[in-house]
Motif scaffolding. Structure first.
Motif, mmCIF file in Angstrom:
data_model
loop_
_atom_site.group_PDB
_atom_site.id
_atom_site.type_symbol
_atom_site.label_atom_id
_atom_site.label_comp_id
_atom_site.label_asym_id
_atom_site.label_seq_id
_atom_site.Cartn_x
_atom_site.Cartn_y
_atom_site.Cartn_z
ATOM 1 N N PRO A 4 0.806 -1.234 0.000
ATOM 2 C CA PRO A 4 0.000 0.000 0.000
ATOM 3 C C PRO A 4 0.827 1.268 0.000
ATOM 4 C CG PRO A 4 -0.835 -1.551 1.622
ATOM 5 C CD PRO A 4 0.409 -2.149 1.076
ATOM 6 N N ALA A 5 1.963 1.239 0.660
ATOM 7 C CA ALA A 5 2.787 2.444 0.727
ATOM 8 C C ALA A 5 3.228 2.878 -0.665
ATOM 9 C CB ALA A 5 3.997 2.211 1.612
ATOM 10 N N ILE A 6 3.317 1.914 -1.597
ATOM 11 C CA ILE A 6 3.701 2.266 -2.968
ATOM 12 C C ILE A 6 2.458 2.477 -3.812
ATOM 13 C CG2 ILE A 6 5.031 1.536 -4.961
ATOM 14 C CD1 ILE A 6 6.511 -0.384 -3.084
ATOM 15 N N ILE A 7 1.509 1.566 -3.657
ATOM 16 C CA ILE A 7 0.411 1.524 -4.615
ATOM 17 C C ILE A 7 -0.551 2.692 -4.409
ATOM 18 C CG2 ILE A 7 -1.435 0.146 -3.556
ATOM 19 C CD1 ILE A 7 0.236 -0.808 -6.771
ATOM 20 N N ILE A 8 -0.748 3.126 -3.170
ATOM 21 C CA ILE A 8 -1.737 4.188 -2.951
ATOM 22 C C ILE A 8 -1.276 5.512 -3.535
ATOM 23 C CG2 ILE A 8 -2.913 5.532 -1.171
ATOM 24 C CD1 ILE A 8 -3.355 3.017 0.350
ATOM 25 N N PRO A 9 -0.040 5.985 -3.250
ATOM 26 C CA PRO A 9 0.382 7.225 -3.933
ATOM 27 C C PRO A 9 0.433 7.070 -5.447
ATOM 28 C CG PRO A 9 1.937 6.632 -2.198
ATOM 29 C CD PRO A 9 0.980 5.506 -2.312
ATOM 30 N N LEU A 10 0.812 5.855 -5.895
ATOM 31 C CA LEU A 10 0.910 5.631 -7.340
ATOM 32 C C LEU A 10 -0.467 5.739 -7.976
ATOM 33 C CD1 LEU A 10 3.157 4.909 -9.322
ATOM 34 C CD2 LEU A 10 2.492 2.538 -9.121
ATOM 35 N N SER A 11 -1.469 5.130 -7.348
ATOM 36 C CA SER A 11 -2.805 5.219 -7.935
ATOM 37 C C SER A 11 -3.341 6.639 -7.796
ATOM 38 C CB SER A 11 -3.747 4.207 -7.300
ATOM 39 O OG SER A 11 -3.573 4.195 -5.923
ATOM 40 N N ALA A 12 -2.905 7.340 -6.742
ATOM 41 C CA ALA A 12 -3.316 8.743 -6.626
ATOM 42 C C ALA A 12 -2.822 9.524 -7.831
ATOM 43 C CB ALA A 12 -2.768 9.338 -5.340
#
Lengths: 487, 489
Positions: free
Chosen positions: B5-13
């Motif tokens: 999540p630490a990578i995927i959430i900003p990335l999807s943002a």
């Protein structure tokens, strides 16, 4: 090794050195505060407010410095005291304050290296632990704080430009914090060094003082000279020497504070501390004159003042160690002190030539009662310290000295009589000349180090040419690779 | 537990923002706020879960020889926290100044957040390179994304050239490592590299070292840094100096302590030397600047030198001191850049000698500027002093006094130029031409002041400091634990 946890710690049961120093710090801070209320600080409101924060901060941190139980806490507290004093110098002259702060930061850096070496070599940083590797660094750091010769370049300039209460605290206590640290280092390893440096310092300070025309600068060089006496007492290496150094520090703090305060009164009345101009401006007011004379007699070592007791203690301690040459040198320094203070008294406070022909009368005599009270407090303490050890000999822990025996009275009085005689016989020699005598600071400022050119070269590289940048990057790459491969 | 999540959430943002822009422009500020909060929460959650019990995640269930592993250990945790703090402050700052308007800017911000988090948690050399490139590209664009058109674009371009050269070196190093060992996993490489021919190891370590020196912006390859950090807008400058420079330092610490500490000891004296040089050159150049933000940028070059001195000591104490100083510098330099930005906006000039009067009319800003400067110079009892002490101790432990003397020289030079700035700020003058009320920026500054104070007090809390230190030293120096954690099925 993991990074150590070192607490800021005060000594559980502070010894008599710490207690006396702490008492002196508090007393000096209170006197300076009282003096400031009547002094009228220069400068804008902000710096005046910072001055007060600095003053109380200095009181707090200087007490903590002398009560600290280890070198690490001492370094931090001594630095915080210096920063507080920096705030006090600010209203006088900003650039001087900056210079003061920079020198003190350098001192703290050396202390930090010394503390680090001490910790790594002995595993502890207590004031009683010492390792040969750490010693030079601690000496350098404390030397800057205590204005040892060569490291003293910041002191005369700071003194002459700082507001008077700041000068009084600086001479009265700030340099004593360095001396306090040196007391903790005194031992067989440092004995000879302290003696040599102390004597040199006493003579150098007094020689420079004789050549000054600025009253506050003159006093500043006397601080250096007097610290030389303290250091030579430490150099005797005996318990007596330590007592003498402690007593000398205490009494010097009091009377030098008093002397600076009197110079400040002169400055406020006549708006100058140039002895040439003061000499034609008239006499200081009665109370100021009397209080100044108490201080001047004390620094010359007149019997009945603390200076006499202090000088006698130093001589006794040195006699115990058979350092006759040092005693003679100190007598010479005492002679110089008297001459220099005769000069200051004559031209500064008595009005010199104006004694007979009053030319200018000041528009307004600065005679603030609160200033005078603060000075009177310092003078009383000076006189008390001159009497108490005589009437209560146990105060100096058995250093019973036949105070008013001929063997002590004569060497005490001789330099004073000699000095006054010299001054009155050859007034022309000691007339203040309006000429700046080069000191280390001036020499340092004048030497042109090539680093300015170096920085210019470096700045020239920032010319925005990508070709050059790429070249530098690639050559760095080749350099690193070849270093790794061939070295 | 998972680090994804630490990578995927900003990335999807970063991906969602353009969509929000297309389908509901008005919702953009709200969307940025929500996505920012989510990213912050994910970063903090990952960070905190990895502190007590470090964990390894094998993406796709592949063995470490083949797949990518994500490792969250105390070192990664600390840097995740650092990035979360920095990005949050910078996001709030930019929201206040720019509003929700330029979605491209926020996309870049979230993209760099995602890649930075990725760099911190990845356990794979090539994956590290990929994240590094994403991070670099977004950083180039963030620098160039500014109202000060041509200067910013030039700075961004310069950064791009330097960054590309650095990336090439890194890629060469990675490629050689793969060719020599057939492995890319950071836990498996040390063992495999020790069996590789010494000349190969030299090339690998040399190339990676050069790449990281260029990317950190140390002397003499620092030319991009002052331009990049000073041309960007203040929120980005704060982010660049506070967080993004630290990413390269993290990679340096991680790779040097994991891969090279045994098989290529020789790189550490080099790091130490470059650190000392950077320190002196950076401070000397900073003392010549008249532009406030350029001065701060050069001071960053010098502060990177401090960190390299710590890392170059190659000891537990050295690395811990380096990490501690990274945090101190983040707190103080972000504060300096934000306050300087506000002062520049109000005074409408970047030349500090023209800022007379700002001290009196903006006492909060000038006062906090002085506070952060004192913290960075190392006036006791502030945090910079403590990191100076620990760095001194680390370099003395290694047996060299020279770095400690450089630290003293650095203290003096930096005190001199910050005093010069403060003197100019507090010179008497008229009220500044403009007044911007920026409560959120001030809030961020106040938060950073508190952070500085907390960091200063930390070394005096026996249990906490001891615990932090032990954990960190173990994470950096105890390589067997890291390797064992990854290899264990």
């Amino acid at each position: 090794m993991t990074l150590p946890y070192l607490p800021l710690a005060l000594a559980d049961s502070p010894d008599v050195i710490s207690l006396i120093m702490a008492g002196l710090a508090l007393f000096m801070t209170l006197c300076a505060a009282l003096y400031t209320t009547g002094y009228g600080l220069p400068g804008p409101r902000l710096t005046r407010r910072l001055f007060w924060y600095g003053l109380w901060g200095f009181g707090l941190f200087s007490v903590l410095t002398v009560l600290a139980s280890d070198w690490f806490s001492l370094t931090i507290f001594i630095e915080m005291a210096s920063v507080s004093l920096f705030l006090m110098v600010l209203p006088g002259d900003r650039d001087t304050a900056f210079m003061y702060l920079l020198t003190q930061l350098a001192g703290a850096g050396f202390l930090l290296i010394g503390t680090g070496l001490l910790y790594l070599q002995t595993g502890q940083v207590g004031l009683d632990s010492l390792s040969p590797g750490a010693l030079p660094w601690l000496l350098a750091g404390l030397g800057i704080k205590a204005a040892l010769p060569g490291l003293h370049f910041w002191l005369p300039r700071t003194h002459s430009r700082a507001p008077t209460p700041a000068s009084a605290l600086l001479s009265g206590f700030a340099v004593k914090m360095g001396i306090y640290g040196l007391m903790r280092l005194s031992g067989p390893e440092t004995q000879n060094l302290f003696l040599t440096v102390g004597v040199a310092m006493a003579l150098y300070g007094v020689t420079q003082a004789l050549l000054q025309y600025n009253a506050k600068r003159l006093l500043a060089f006397h601080t250096i000279s007097q610290l030389g006496f303290v250091l030579s007492a430490l150099g005797s290496g005996t318990q007596e020497g330590l007592t003498a150094a402690l007593f000398y520090s205490l009494s010097h703090g009091l009377f030098k504070g008093l002397l600076f305060c009197s110079a400040g009164m002169l400055e406020k009345t006549f708006r100058t501390h140039d002895l040439n101009r003061l000499a034609s401006m008239g006499q200081a007011s009665g109370p100021v004159l009397i209080l100044f004379l108490v201080g001047a007699l004390a620094i010359a070592g007149f019997p009945g003042t603390s200076g006499f007791i202090a000088k006698t203690l130093v001589k006794t301690a040195l006699k115990g160690g058979h350092h006759t040459l040092a005693i003679q040198a100190l007598l010479l320094a005492g002679l110089g002190t008297t001459v220099s203070f005769s000069k200051l008294a004559w031209y500064g406070f008595l009005g010199g030539k104006a004694l007979t022909v009053p030319k200018h009368q000041p528009d307004r005599v600065h005679d603030n009662p609160r200033c005078l009270t603060a000075m009177a407090l310092l003078a009383t303490a000076t006189l008390l310290l001159g009497v108490l050890p005589v009437s209560h000999p146990h105060l100096l822990r058995g250093n019973a000295v036949p105070w008013f025996g001929l063997s002590n009275l004569l060497p005490g009085l001789l330099p004073i009589l000699g000095g006054v005689t010299l001054f009155s016989l050859f007034p022309a020699v000691f007339r203040p000349h309006r000429k700046d005598v080069p000191d280390l600071y001036g020499l340092l400022a004048r030497t042109r180090l090539p680093y300015g050119k170096l920085i210019q070269r470096m700045a020239d590289l920032h010319n925005g040419r990508l070709r050059l940048y790429l070249f530098i990057m690639l050559s760095l790459g080749i350099l690193i690779l070849s270093t790794l491969q061939f070295l | 537990m998972t680090a994804v999540p630490a990578i995927i959430i900003p990335l999807s943002a970063a991906v969602l923002l353009p969509l929000v822009y297309i389908f509901g422009k008005k919702q953009l500020p709200k969307a940025i706020a929500v996505l920012g909060t989510l990213s912050l929460a994910a970063s903090l959650w990952t960070a905190l879960s990895g502190w007590g019990s470090p964990f390894v995640e094998r993406t796709g269930g592949w063995a470490p020889e083949l797949g990518i592993v994500l490792v969250v250990d105390p070192l990664a945790t600390l840097f995740l926290l650092l990035a979360a703090t920095g990005f949050a402050i910078s996001l709030v700052n930019s929201m206040e100044k720019l509003g929700g308007g330029p979605w491209r800017y926020y996309t870049l911000l979230f993209l760099s957040w995602a890649s930075v988090n990725g760099i911190f948690v990845t356990g794979d050399l090539f994956n590290l390179y990929v994240f590094y490139e994403i991070f670099s590209v977004s950083a180039y664009l963030l620098v160039a994304f500014s109202t000060m058109a041509w200067q910013a674009i030039e700075a961004g371009f310069k950064y791009l050239v330097f960054g590309t050269v650095g990336a090439l070196f890194f890629l060469i190093g990675t490629a050689f490592a793969f060719m020599a060992t057939g492995l890319l996993n950071l836990a498996l490489l040390p063992d495999a590299l020790s069996k590789a021919p010494p000349a190969t190891v030299t090339v690998i370590s040399g190339c990676i070292l050069i790449a990281l020196l260029i990317k950190t912006g140390t002397f003499p390859t620092h030319f991009w840094l002052p331009d990049a950090h000073s041309s960007a807008q203040s929120a980005v400058s704060a982010l660049l100096s506070g967080v993004l420079v630290k990413v390269s330092l993290y990679v340096l610490i991680r790779l040097s302590s994991l891969l090279f500490i045994e098989i290529k000891q020789e790189i550490f004296p080099l790091i130490l030397t470059v650190g000392c040089l950077s320190l002196l050159a950076g401070h000397l150049m900073a003392s010549r600047q008249e532009d406030l933000k350029r001065l701060l940028a050069y001071s960053t070059v010098a502060q990177i030198g401090y960190v390299l001195i710590g890392a170059g000591c190659a000891s537990g104490a050295g690395f811990s001191a380096a990490v501690y100083h990274i945090f101190n510098h983040m707190a103080a330099k972000m504060g300096l850049f934000i306050t300087a930005g506000l002062l520049v906006d109000d005074g409408r000039t970047r030349i500090f000698s023209e800022m007379a009067g700002l001290g009196r009319h903006r006492p909060f800003l000038a006062g906090t500027f002085g506070f952060f400067a004192a913290a960075l110079v190392g006036i006791p009892p502030l945090n910079g002093f403590m990191s100076k002490w620990f760095l001194t101790l680390a370099s003395l432990e290694r047996g060299s006094v020279l770095p400690a003397l450089c630290l003293i020289a650095g203290t003096l030079i930096s005190a001199e130029y910050y005093l010069k700035v403060l003197k100019a700020l507090f010179a008497p003058g008229d009220a500044p031409p403009a007044r911007h009320s920026r409560p959120a920026a001030r809030g961020g500054v106040a938060f950073l002041v508190v952070l500085c104070l907390i960091l200063a007090i930390l070394p005096f809390l026996a249990d906490l400091w001891g615990g932090l230190n032990r954990t960190l030293t173990e994470a950096v120096m105890h390589r067997a634990a890291y390797i064992g954690r990854v290899i264990r099925p």
